[in-house]
Motif scaffolding. Sequence first.
Motif, PDB file in Angstrom:
ATOM      1  N   ASP A   1      10.631 -43.005 -52.310  1.00 43.42           N
ATOM      2  CA  ASP A   1      11.257 -43.171 -50.997  1.00 43.42           C
ATOM      3  C   ASP A   1      11.669 -41.836 -50.376  1.00 43.42           C
ATOM      4  N   SER A   2      11.853 -40.817 -51.204  1.00 45.37           N
ATOM      5  CA  SER A   2      12.339 -39.532 -50.698  1.00 45.37           C
ATOM      6  C   SER A   2      11.324 -38.818 -49.823  1.00 45.37           C
ATOM      7  N   ARG A   3      10.083 -39.320 -49.773  1.00 43.79           N
ATOM      8  CA  ARG A   3       9.094 -38.760 -48.846  1.00 43.79           C
ATOM      9  C   ARG A   3       9.303 -39.252 -47.413  1.00 43.79           C
ATOM     10  N   SER A   4      10.148 -40.221 -47.228  1.00 46.91           N
ATOM     11  CA  SER A   4      10.354 -40.802 -45.905  1.00 46.91           C
ATOM     12  C   SER A   4      10.830 -39.747 -44.910  1.00 46.91           C
ATOM     13  N   ASP A   5      10.390 -39.877 -43.670  1.00 49.77           N
ATOM     14  CA  ASP A   5      10.719 -38.890 -42.636  1.00 49.77           C
ATOM     15  C   ASP A   5      12.219 -38.713 -42.438  1.00 49.77           C
ATOM     16  N   CYS A   6      12.979 -39.768 -42.680  1.00 44.66           N
ATOM     17  CA  CYS A   6      14.414 -39.717 -42.400  1.00 44.66           C
ATOM     18  C   CYS A   6      15.145 -38.671 -43.249  1.00 44.66           C
TER      19      CYS A   6
ATOM     20  N   THR B   1      10.628 -50.013 -51.280  1.00 45.87           N
ATOM     21  CA  THR B   1      10.889 -49.729 -49.869  1.00 45.87           C
ATOM     22  C   THR B   1       9.746 -48.893 -49.307  1.00 45.87           C
ATOM     23  N   LEU B   2       9.321 -49.232 -48.095  1.00 47.78           N
ATOM     24  CA  LEU B   2       8.254 -48.495 -47.424  1.00 47.78           C
ATOM     25  C   LEU B   2       8.668 -48.242 -45.981  1.00 47.78           C
ATOM     26  N   ARG B   3       8.631 -46.975 -45.579  1.00 52.27           N
ATOM     27  CA  ARG B   3       8.904 -46.629 -44.191  1.00 52.27           C
ATOM     28  C   ARG B   3       8.053 -45.433 -43.793  1.00 52.27           C
ATOM     29  N   SER B   4       8.312 -44.884 -42.612  1.00 57.02           N
ATOM     30  CA  SER B   4       7.439 -43.864 -42.038  1.00 57.02           C
ATOM     31  C   SER B   4       7.153 -42.747 -43.033  1.00 57.02           C
ATOM     32  N   ASN B   5       5.946 -42.282 -43.030  1.00 54.10           N
ATOM     33  CA  ASN B   5       5.435 -41.219 -43.889  1.00 54.10           C
ATOM     34  C   ASN B   5       5.217 -41.723 -45.322  1.00 54.10           C
ATOM     35  N   GLN B   6       6.266 -42.280 -45.927  1.00 50.10           N
ATOM     36  CA  GLN B   6       6.126 -42.779 -47.293  1.00 50.10           C
ATOM     37  C   GLN B   6       5.092 -43.901 -47.375  1.00 50.10           C
ATOM     38  N   ARG B   7       5.096 -44.800 -46.379  1.00 43.94           N
ATOM     39  CA  ARG B   7       4.171 -45.930 -46.400  1.00 43.94           C
ATOM     40  C   ARG B   7       2.711 -45.444 -46.423  1.00 43.94           C
TER      41      ARG B   7
ATOM     42  N   TYR C   1      -0.923 -55.773 -49.368  1.00 44.04           N
ATOM     43  CA  TYR C   1       0.399 -55.322 -48.916  1.00 44.04           C
ATOM     44  C   TYR C   1       0.545 -55.540 -47.409  1.00 44.04           C
ATOM     45  N   ASP C   2      -0.482 -55.168 -46.665  1.00 46.42           N
ATOM     46  CA  ASP C   2      -0.445 -55.348 -45.213  1.00 46.42           C
ATOM     47  C   ASP C   2      -0.211 -56.812 -44.850  1.00 46.42           C
TER      48      ASP C   2
ATOM     49  N   ARG D   1       7.345 -54.109 -42.743  1.00 45.63           N
ATOM     50  CA  ARG D   1       8.684 -54.353 -43.297  1.00 45.63           C
ATOM     51  C   ARG D   1       9.163 -53.167 -44.143  1.00 45.63           C
ATOM     52  N   TYR D   2      10.466 -52.885 -44.079  1.00 48.05           N
ATOM     53  CA  TYR D   2      11.048 -51.799 -44.874  1.00 48.05           C
ATOM     54  C   TYR D   2      11.196 -52.223 -46.333  1.00 48.05           C
ATOM     55  N   GLU D   3      11.828 -53.353 -46.572  1.00 47.48           N
ATOM     56  CA  GLU D   3      11.992 -53.843 -47.936  1.00 47.48           C
ATOM     57  C   GLU D   3      10.845 -54.794 -48.272  1.00 47.48           C
ATOM     58  N   CYS D   4      10.013 -54.383 -49.206  1.00 47.60           N
ATOM     59  CA  CYS D   4       8.861 -55.191 -49.626  1.00 47.60           C
ATOM     60  C   CYS D   4       9.193 -55.817 -50.965  1.00 47.60           C
TER      61      CYS D   4
END
Length: 295
Positions: A41-46, A217-223, A241-242, A248-251
């Motif tokens: 998750d730490s790759r996420s843009d946030c 968890t999947l979000r921008s960049n990490q996904r 997955y799609d 969705r953020y929480e998968c």
Amino acid sequence: MLESIPAKTIVSGYRKNNRWFGMHYNMNIYKGCCHGCIYCDSRSDCYRVDDFDRVRVKSDALRVIRDDLQSKRRTGVVATGAMSDPYNPFEKELLLTRHALELLSAFGFGVGIATKSPLVTRDIDVLQEIAARSPVLCKVTVTTADDALARKLEPHAPPPSARLDAIAKLSDAGLFAGVLLLPVLPFITDGEDSVRTLVRRAQECGARFVYAWFGVTLRSNQRQYFYDRLDEQFPGLRARYDSAFGERYECVSPRAQRLRDVFASECREPGLYYRMSDIIRAYQAPYAEPQLRLF
């Protein structure tokens, strides 16, 4: 050569009632991680960590940590390993995490370590020194007991077998150690047998707890990074997955409820802690201030 980056502070401000393992402070000496875990998750843009897979070290870290600790009005449990493994390969030579632990001991702080490396066992002596006065919690992340599968999911991290051996050594040394079983990846590691095997292996190694979350968890960049790795290692799974999760953020695994039941049953039988509140209570209880009773 390892790049240094400036840091004005390293030990965060005090949090009174942190529900995440009862940590009061956070401390990251390194930035970035070289384990290459496909789900991180730490790759996420946030988080704004450019080139996350490259490890950097914070300049003059030990002096900054010393000054941070001296400025704290109250002691507490300091978490390390939230955004970067404190026992990355560079730590073997640099010894920064070890010396930071020595500072925590000198100033009377406890510690909560999260790692995927058996290198944590090198510092058992310092952790025992801390534990003589303050809480110590050793959290070793193990997402699967299968070394071959782990090489696909966590290509540059030490194998799960080595991590479980580390838990055995920590436990034999009298330290409160256990497993972080997270994430549990839908359609990859969310089988009942996988969960049962890991809990049983943890128990055999003397773990005091196993804490799990049955999803990712999947979000921008990490996904995008995760999906690209799925295409390489598990062809065709991206479409699944799609279909199941979209954006969705929480998968959460479609099997999550059944897995929770299986997991709880497996933990209860040998007496492993598995609820967050129970884990916090168990590792902090020996250090609670005695209550004076007037009769």
